[in-house]
Design a protein around this motif. Structure first.
Motif, PDB file in Angstrom:
ATOM      1  N   ALA A   1      55.015  44.756  36.103  1.00  0.00           N
ATOM      2  CA  ALA A   1      53.665  45.309  36.193  1.00  0.00           C
ATOM      3  C   ALA A   1      52.657  44.219  36.527  1.00  0.00           C
ATOM      4  N   TYR A   2      51.570  44.637  37.121  1.00  0.00           N
ATOM      5  CA  TYR A   2      50.451  43.732  37.363  1.00  0.00           C
ATOM      6  C   TYR A   2      49.201  44.359  36.755  1.00  0.00           C
ATOM      7  N   TRP A   3      48.535  43.601  35.889  1.00  0.00           N
ATOM      8  CA  TRP A   3      47.283  44.028  35.265  1.00  0.00           C
ATOM      9  C   TRP A   3      46.139  43.412  36.067  1.00  0.00           C
ATOM     10  N   PHE A   4      45.318  44.273  36.660  1.00  0.00           N
ATOM     11  CA  PHE A   4      44.200  43.792  37.466  1.00  0.00           C
ATOM     12  C   PHE A   4      43.134  43.157  36.575  1.00  0.00           C
ATOM     13  N   PRO A   5      42.539  42.043  37.018  1.00  0.00           N
ATOM     14  CA  PRO A   5      41.491  41.412  36.208  1.00  0.00           C
ATOM     15  C   PRO A   5      40.239  42.300  36.142  1.00  0.00           C
ATOM     16  N   THR A   6      39.655  42.382  34.956  1.00  0.00           N
ATOM     17  CA  THR A   6      38.416  43.138  34.772  1.00  0.00           C
ATOM     18  C   THR A   6      37.406  42.261  34.053  1.00  0.00           C
TER      19      THR A   6
END
Length: 92
Positions: free
Chosen positions: A44-49
């Motif tokens: 998985a890739y968690w997008f930066p927020t």
């Protein structure tokens, strides 16, 4: 019935996370030698927020289920199942 499972989700500081799971189940250990095993693996890739509480992720995974010593008419009708999936998460 008896069985065991192992599950891990290691995550890196750059937003990449792995999914690793293995299950081994015996539906009736006293009266048969049937066994069901399942492996799930994914990345998985968690997008930066920039705001807390907001999250977005994208994950691809592979799921493999094997049935040993089940009769020909087992619940799924086949000795093995393979699935590929793409998952998304939006949390706000």
């Amino acid at each position: 019935a008896q069985g065991w499972s192992v599950f891990a989700t290691p995550r890196t500081p750059i937003g990449v996370e792995a999914l690793i799971r293995y299950d081994s189940l015996e539906p009736n250990k006293d009266f048969s030698d049937q066994k069901k095993t399942q492996f799930i693996g994914g990345i998985a890739y968690w997008f930066p927020t920039s705001k807390h509480g907001i999250a977005a992720a994208l994950m691809v995974d592979y799921d493999n289920v094997r049935y040993e010593n089940f009769p020909v008419g087992n619940p799924n009708g086949k000795p093995e199942e393979k699935r590929y999936a793409l998952h998304t998460l939006f949390n706000f």
